[in-house]
Design a protein around this motif. Structure first.
Motif, PDB file in Angstrom:
ATOM      1  N   ASP A  60       1.241  -2.753   1.640  1.00 25.47           N
ATOM      2  CA  ASP A  60      -0.131  -3.230   1.465  1.00 25.47           C
ATOM      3  C   ASP A  60      -1.119  -2.365   2.235  1.00 25.47           C
ATOM      4  O   ASP A  60      -2.207  -2.054   1.752  1.00 25.47           O
ATOM      5  CB  ASP A  60      -0.258  -4.687   1.919  1.00 25.47           C
ATOM      6  CG  ASP A  60       0.504  -5.645   1.026  1.00 25.47           C
ATOM      7  OD1 ASP A  60       0.773  -5.298  -0.140  1.00 25.47           O
ATOM      8  OD2 ASP A  60       0.843  -6.745   1.506  1.00 25.47           O
ATOM      9  N   LYS A  61      -0.759  -1.970   3.440  1.00 29.11           N
ATOM     10  CA  LYS A  61      -1.639  -1.137   4.266  1.00 29.11           C
ATOM     11  C   LYS A  61      -1.837   0.246   3.639  1.00 29.11           C
ATOM     12  O   LYS A  61      -2.938   0.789   3.660  1.00 29.11           O
ATOM     13  CB  LYS A  61      -1.064  -0.967   5.675  1.00 29.11           C
ATOM     14  CG  LYS A  61      -0.839  -2.261   6.418  1.00 29.11           C
ATOM     15  CD  LYS A  61      -2.107  -2.808   6.981  1.00 29.11           C
ATOM     16  CE  LYS A  61      -1.777  -4.010   7.867  1.00 29.11           C
ATOM     17  NZ  LYS A  61      -2.953  -4.603   8.446  1.00 29.11           N
ATOM     18  N   ILE A  62      -0.782   0.803   3.051  1.00 31.40           N
ATOM     19  CA  ILE A  62      -0.886   2.105   2.386  1.00 31.40           C
ATOM     20  C   ILE A  62      -1.843   2.003   1.207  1.00 31.40           C
ATOM     21  O   ILE A  62      -2.725   2.852   1.020  1.00 31.40           O
ATOM     22  CB  ILE A  62       0.503   2.617   1.952  1.00 31.40           C
ATOM     23  CG1 ILE A  62       1.329   2.988   3.184  1.00 31.40           C
ATOM     24  CG2 ILE A  62       0.384   3.793   0.980  1.00 31.40           C
ATOM     25  CD1 ILE A  62       2.783   3.253   2.894  1.00 31.40           C
ATOM     26  N   LYS A  63      -1.683   0.950   0.426  1.00 29.70           N
ATOM     27  CA  LYS A  63      -2.556   0.748  -0.731  1.00 29.70           C
ATOM     28  C   LYS A  63      -4.009   0.582  -0.286  1.00 29.70           C
ATOM     29  O   LYS A  63      -4.923   1.176  -0.858  1.00 29.70           O
ATOM     30  CB  LYS A  63      -2.100  -0.478  -1.519  1.00 29.70           C
ATOM     31  CG  LYS A  63      -2.909  -0.746  -2.750  1.00 29.70           C
ATOM     32  CD  LYS A  63      -2.383  -1.952  -3.483  1.00 29.70           C
ATOM     33  CE  LYS A  63      -3.271  -2.275  -4.676  1.00 29.70           C
ATOM     34  NZ  LYS A  63      -2.893  -3.516  -5.327  1.00 29.70           N
ATOM     35  N   ARG A  64      -4.217  -0.203   0.755  1.00 31.28           N
ATOM     36  CA  ARG A  64      -5.579  -0.449   1.262  1.00 31.28           C
ATOM     37  C   ARG A  64      -6.182   0.827   1.860  1.00 31.28           C
ATOM     38  O   ARG A  64      -7.367   1.099   1.660  1.00 31.28           O
ATOM     39  CB  ARG A  64      -5.547  -1.577   2.304  1.00 31.28           C
ATOM     40  CG  ARG A  64      -6.902  -2.031   2.709  1.00 31.28           C
ATOM     41  CD  ARG A  64      -7.583  -2.786   1.571  1.00 31.28           C
ATOM     42  NE  ARG A  64      -8.918  -3.138   2.011  1.00 31.28           N
ATOM     43  CZ  ARG A  64     -10.025  -2.829   1.363  1.00 31.28           C
ATOM     44  NH1 ARG A  64      -9.959  -2.192   0.220  1.00 31.28           N
ATOM     45  NH2 ARG A  64     -11.192  -3.167   1.829  1.00 31.28           N
ATOM     46  N   THR A  65      -5.395   1.603   2.553  1.00 29.63           N
ATOM     47  CA  THR A  65      -5.875   2.874   3.113  1.00 29.63           C
ATOM     48  C   THR A  65      -6.290   3.813   1.990  1.00 29.63           C
ATOM     49  O   THR A  65      -7.323   4.488   2.081  1.00 29.63           O
ATOM     50  CB  THR A  65      -4.773   3.538   3.968  1.00 29.63           C
ATOM     51  OG1 THR A  65      -4.413   2.655   5.023  1.00 29.63           O
ATOM     52  CG2 THR A  65      -5.236   4.856   4.545  1.00 29.63           C
ATOM     53  N   GLN A  66      -5.511   3.845   0.936  1.00 22.28           N
ATOM     54  CA  GLN A  66      -5.834   4.694  -0.211  1.00 22.28           C
ATOM     55  C   GLN A  66      -7.166   4.261  -0.830  1.00 22.28           C
ATOM     56  O   GLN A  66      -7.985   5.096  -1.192  1.00 22.28           O
ATOM     57  CB  GLN A  66      -4.714   4.609  -1.247  1.00 22.28           C
ATOM     58  CG  GLN A  66      -4.899   5.531  -2.426  1.00 22.28           C
ATOM     59  CD  GLN A  66      -3.736   5.472  -3.389  1.00 22.28           C
ATOM     60  OE1 GLN A  66      -2.753   4.781  -3.158  1.00 22.28           O
ATOM     61  NE2 GLN A  66      -3.856   6.183  -4.477  1.00 22.28           N
ATOM     62  N   GLU A  67      -7.399   2.948  -0.924  1.00 25.69           N
ATOM     63  CA  GLU A  67      -8.651   2.450  -1.488  1.00 25.69           C
ATOM     64  C   GLU A  67      -9.836   2.753  -0.575  1.00 25.69           C
ATOM     65  O   GLU A  67     -10.879   3.220  -1.038  1.00 25.69           O
ATOM     66  CB  GLU A  67      -8.561   0.938  -1.708  1.00 25.69           C
ATOM     67  CG  GLU A  67      -7.602   0.529  -2.786  1.00 25.69           C
ATOM     68  CD  GLU A  67      -7.362  -0.968  -2.827  1.00 25.69           C
ATOM     69  OE1 GLU A  67      -7.935  -1.698  -1.990  1.00 25.69           O
ATOM     70  OE2 GLU A  67      -6.613  -1.421  -3.706  1.00 25.69           O
ATOM     71  N   ILE A  68      -9.681   2.507   0.720  1.00 22.32           N
ATOM     72  CA  ILE A  68     -10.787   2.677   1.661  1.00 22.32           C
ATOM     73  C   ILE A  68     -11.204   4.138   1.769  1.00 22.32           C
ATOM     74  O   ILE A  68     -12.390   4.458   1.756  1.00 22.32           O
ATOM     75  CB  ILE A  68     -10.407   2.132   3.055  1.00 22.32           C
ATOM     76  CG1 ILE A  68     -10.268   0.607   3.000  1.00 22.32           C
ATOM     77  CG2 ILE A  68     -11.444   2.533   4.094  1.00 22.32           C
ATOM     78  CD1 ILE A  68      -9.679   0.013   4.250  1.00 22.32           C
ATOM     79  N   LEU A  69     -10.230   5.028   1.867  1.00 22.76           N
ATOM     80  CA  LEU A  69     -10.539   6.444   2.033  1.00 22.76           C
ATOM     81  C   LEU A  69     -10.723   7.178   0.705  1.00 22.76           C
ATOM     82  O   LEU A  69     -10.978   8.379   0.698  1.00 22.76           O
ATOM     83  CB  LEU A  69      -9.435   7.129   2.850  1.00 22.76           C
ATOM     84  CG  LEU A  69      -9.265   6.617   4.283  1.00 22.76           C
ATOM     85  CD1 LEU A  69      -8.110   7.331   4.960  1.00 22.76           C
ATOM     86  CD2 LEU A  69     -10.552   6.789   5.076  1.00 22.76           C
ATOM     87  N   ALA A  70     -10.579   6.451  -0.412  1.00 27.43           N
ATOM     88  CA  ALA A  70     -10.717   7.018  -1.755  1.00 27.43           C
ATOM     89  C   ALA A  70      -9.799   8.228  -1.932  1.00 27.43           C
ATOM     90  O   ALA A  70     -10.203   9.289  -2.396  1.00 27.43           O
ATOM     91  CB  ALA A  70     -12.164   7.392  -2.045  1.00 27.43           C
ATOM     92  N   LEU A  71      -8.530   8.044  -1.561  1.00 28.27           N
ATOM     93  CA  LEU A  71      -7.541   9.112  -1.682  1.00 28.27           C
ATOM     94  C   LEU A  71      -6.954   9.111  -3.084  1.00 28.27           C
ATOM     95  O   LEU A  71      -6.873   8.076  -3.748  1.00 28.27           O
ATOM     96  CB  LEU A  71      -6.436   8.922  -0.639  1.00 28.27           C
ATOM     97  CG  LEU A  71      -6.912   8.931   0.819  1.00 28.27           C
ATOM     98  CD1 LEU A  71      -5.780   8.569   1.747  1.00 28.27           C
ATOM     99  CD2 LEU A  71      -7.495  10.284   1.178  1.00 28.27           C
ATOM    100  N   GLN A  72      -6.510  10.270  -3.539  1.00 24.35           N
ATOM    101  CA  GLN A  72      -5.996  10.419  -4.895  1.00 24.35           C
ATOM    102  C   GLN A  72      -4.586   9.848  -5.075  1.00 24.35           C
ATOM    103  O   GLN A  72      -4.237   9.386  -6.140  1.00 24.35           O
ATOM    104  CB  GLN A  72      -5.987  11.903  -5.295  1.00 24.35           C
ATOM    105  CG  GLN A  72      -7.369  12.512  -5.349  1.00 24.35           C
ATOM    106  CD  GLN A  72      -8.236  11.882  -6.420  1.00 24.35           C
ATOM    107  OE1 GLN A  72      -7.752  11.568  -7.502  1.00 24.35           O
ATOM    108  NE2 GLN A  72      -9.500  11.690  -6.124  1.00 24.35           N
TER     109      GLN A  72
END
Length: 103
Positions: A60-72
């Motif tokens: 969940d944290k990985i998914k949220r980090t990807q969303e927050i930082l707008a990572l590809q």
């Protein structure tokens, strides 16, 4: 159904290279078992260990980090979390949300 599905002939698997006889699919191909595993399982475990989270929380944290930082990709989020220094006073995701509010 394709007419070729019924033809039983000698074929070579494009995934594992083994010879097999049958229709258009290599049933029981050893590479199929590896494809179902999570490709990031070792890295997820490393992130969980580094930050003291369980595996489900880490996903969940990985998914949220990807969303927050707008990572590809998830790999970029995993790399970020592996490089981030764990903060025992504040969760890294909470800190990211405070620095980058969604609205």
């Amino acid at each position: 159904m394709c007419w070729r599905d019924d033809i039983v002939t000698e074929r070579y698997c494009s995934d594992c290279g083994q010879e097999y006889y049958g229709d258009l699919g290599h049933r029981g191909c050893p590479t199929l078992a590896r494809k179902t595993e999570d490709p990031f399982s070792e890295e997820i475990t490393a992130v969980a260990t580094r930050h003291g989270w369980d595996v489900e929380t880490t996903k969940d944290k990985i998914k949220r980090t990807q969303e927050i930082l707008a990572l590809q990709s998830s790999q970029e989020a995993i790399d970020f979390l592996l490089e981030a220094i764990p903060n025992t006073k504040q969760d890294i995701i909470t800190k990211l949300e405070e620095d980058n509010p969604p609205f």
